[in-house]
Design an enzyme around this catalytic site. Structure first.
Site, PDB file in Angstrom:
ATOM      1  N   LYS A  69       0.852  -1.200   0.000  1.00 40.04           N
ATOM      2  CA  LYS A  69       0.000   0.000   0.000  1.00 40.04           C
ATOM      3  C   LYS A  69       0.886   1.247   0.000  1.00 40.04           C
ATOM      4  CE  LYS A  69      -3.940   1.857   2.682  1.00 40.04           C
ATOM      5  NZ  LYS A  69      -4.775   1.626   3.883  1.00 40.04           N
ATOM      6  N   SER A 144      -9.649   1.575   2.980  1.00 39.86           N
ATOM      7  CA  SER A 144      -8.824   2.356   2.083  1.00 39.86           C
ATOM      8  C   SER A 144      -7.767   1.527   1.346  1.00 39.86           C
ATOM      9  CB  SER A 144      -8.119   3.473   2.865  1.00 39.86           C
ATOM     10  OG  SER A 144      -7.274   2.915   3.850  1.00 39.86           O
ATOM     11  N   SER A 168      -9.591  -0.764   7.254  1.00 36.86           N
ATOM     12  CA  SER A 168      -9.118  -0.630   5.875  1.00 36.86           C
ATOM     13  C   SER A 168      -8.426  -1.846   5.271  1.00 36.86           C
ATOM     14  CB  SER A 168      -8.190   0.573   5.751  1.00 36.86           C
ATOM     15  OG  SER A 168      -8.954   1.739   5.680  1.00 36.86           O
TER      16      SER A 168
HETATM   17  N1  GLN Z   1     -12.972   3.764   6.787  1.00 40.24           N
HETATM   18  C1  GLN Z   1     -12.258   4.200   7.953  1.00 40.24           C
HETATM   19  C2  GLN Z   1     -11.891   5.652   7.825  1.00 40.24           C
HETATM   20  O1  GLN Z   1     -12.271   6.235   6.869  1.00 40.24           O
HETATM   21  C3  GLN Z   1     -11.070   3.341   8.186  1.00 40.24           C
HETATM   22  C4  GLN Z   1      -9.851   3.785   7.455  1.00 40.24           C
HETATM   23  C5  GLN Z   1      -8.662   2.929   7.757  1.00 40.24           C
HETATM   24  O2  GLN Z   1      -8.760   1.876   8.391  1.00 40.24           O
HETATM   25  N2  GLN Z   1      -7.505   3.398   7.339  1.00 40.24           N
HETATM   26  O3  GLN Z   1     -11.255   6.209   8.653  1.00 40.24           O
END
Ligand code: GLN
Length: 473
Positions: A69, A144, A168
């Site tokens: 990532k 994400s 994410s």
């Molecule tokens: N969807 C969550 C957010 O927007 C989790 C994001 C993540 O785990 N990086 O913060």
């Protein structure tokens, strides 16, 4: 991953041939999964792996293509966080997790797309545009870590690293029909992971099976002197055998089957729980009443930490620098105005608000107190069970342009992944079925701290008894 390693050992292919074929496939691929492809270095690593393999090196990861990532630092390879503000940033060092993979001979095939600074659940809020779900290109791969999930599901790599702050790794794994693990907070070094919310962030492995995920986890976990929050877990040895589920108590919280849960997801998760019962597990109801506060608590704490962590992007030290400014404060504000997208700005504003004098007690302090209650609630639940099971996400993958101007609805999708993040617990998403449109559904398993061995063992047992993880788009 194990499959790739086996093909090398059987002489069906070589690392160089495998990497050449993948690079060709990536060139014509349309999932927008990669921000940077590491073609030249990957071929060098592959050539080295060819030699090591001939010399009898037995490492499972040798020559195996792994995607990273793009919020995880890679030496000499751009790390942009899918943000304009880091579009010109190339780290001078590797994150500890990347070094761990390189040391084992893995090939770093490229850097994958994400929501800017890992803030989001769709991989649509990226500076290079959205990634696409391999099961249906009009749908989101989740986020994400959507680029990593899409790359694994469409076989552009053997495995990948994502990062999980509130879901994410797990949610995109669920949307793309793969397996993803968020380790216990502290079991994997965060050195070189670009900080979003430091008390929640963890790097997590993603793969096509729980066994693959186990191999990756084994390569990246452990204490790192460069991250004082990292510790050496005591339990998790490399888990490649299924756990004997007889006598394992699987807790099912009512709060995991709340309003808003899609019928198809509920059905598939219930069937998965029945599979575990057939494998010998005892299914027990558990109470986790504080789960309902998770989303509210998370968005206060995560934004507060993000507002502090992102203060470093000031146009002075690294990254974008606005060319229009004539004095210092203007340089800061123009750089940040030009460099961050709307979602990141929203979170910085929310975060500074909940931390400001007069609001701190009402929001940040209160949220921290409720977080402690949630931790205690889980501790209580784990006196009555060994694992907790439920859905990973309330829905399956949705259209790329759905909910774009509705951040609150998007935030609510994190309802089932956030609790384990706030409590620092290990949690995993594994494929457990398909909705009526043929899109994958994820089962989430949560274990007590540092019991990744139980989590992975249960995942392997489930996958040995089912075929959902073998169906590929
Ligand atoms: N969807 C969550 C957010 O927007 C989790 C994001 C993540 O785990 N990086 O913060």
């Amino acid at each position: 991953m194990l499959e790739t390693a086996r093909r090398y050992r059987r002489g069906e292919t070589t690392p160089t041939r495998e990497i050449e074929a993948l690079l060709e496939k990536i060139r014509t691929d349309d999932h927008n999964a990669f921000i940077t492809v590491n073609a030249e270095e990957a071929l060098e690593q592959a050539a080295r792996a060819d030699r090591d393999l001939n010399e009898g090196n037995e490492d499972i990861l040798l020559g195996v293509p792994i995607a990273i990532k793009d919020n995880i630092c890679t030496r000499g390879l751009p790390t942009t966080c899918a943000s304009r503000i880091l579009s010109n940033f190339t780290p001078a060092y590797d994150a500890t997790v990347v070094r761990g993979l390189r040391n084992r001979g893995a090939v770093i095939i490229g850097k994958t797309n994400l929501d800017e600074f890992a803030m989001g659940s769709t991989t649509t809020s990226s500076s290079i545009g959205p990634s696409r779900n391999p099961w249906d290109r009009t749908k989101t791969p989740g986020g994400s870590s959507g680029g990593s999930a899409a790359a694994v599901a469409s076989r552009l790599c053997a495995g990948a690293l994502g990062s999980d702050t509130g879901g994410s790794v797990r949610q995109p794994a669920s949307f793309c029909g793969i397996t993803g693990l968020k380790p216990t907070y502290g079991s994997v070094s965060r050195y070189g992971l670009v900080a979003f919310a430091s008390s929640l962030d963890q790097v997590g492995p993603m793969g096509r099976s729980a066994r693959d995920v186990s191999v990756l986890f084994d390569a990246i976990r452990g204490h790192d002197p460069r991250d004082s929050t990292s510790v050496q877990g005591t339990h998790s040895l490399l888990t490649l055998d299924g756990l004997d589920m007889h006598g394992i108590r699987v807790g099912v919280p009512k709060a995991f089957f709340a309003q808003g849960l899609s019928e198809d997801v509920e059905g598939a998760v219930n069937s998965a729980i029945s599979v575990m019962r057939e494998l010998g597990a005892d299914i027990v109801p558990v109470d986790l009443t504080t789960l309902t506060y998770g989303v509210a608590v998370y968005y206060i704490i995560a934004c507060a930490e993000a507002s502090s962590n992102l203060a470093r992007y000031d146009g002075v030290r690294y990254g974008l620098r606005s060319s229009d400014a004539t004095e210092l404060v203007e340089l800061y504000s123009r750089t940040r105005a030009e460099g961050f997208n709307a979602e990141v700005k929203r979170r910085i504003m929310l975060g500074t608000y909940v931390l400001s004098a007069g609001y701190y007690e009402a929001y940040y302090l209160k949220a921290s107190q409720v977080r402690t209650l949630m931790v205690q609630d889980f501790q209580q639940a784990f006196t009555r069970c060994d694992l907790i099971a439920g859905p990973t996400a309330p829905v399956t993958a949705f259209g790329l342009d759905e909910m774009l101007d509705d951040p609150l609805s998007i935030y609510l999708l994190d309802i089932y992944t956030i609790p384990a993040s706030l409590a620092g617990l290990p949690a995993m998403s594994i494929p457990c079925g398909f909705d009526r449109g043929g899109l994958p559904i994820g089962l989430q398993l949560i274990a007590p701290s540092f019991r990744e061995d139980v989590l992975l063992g249960a995942g392997i047992a489930f996958q040995d008894a089912t075929t959902f993880h073998e169906v590929m788009p």
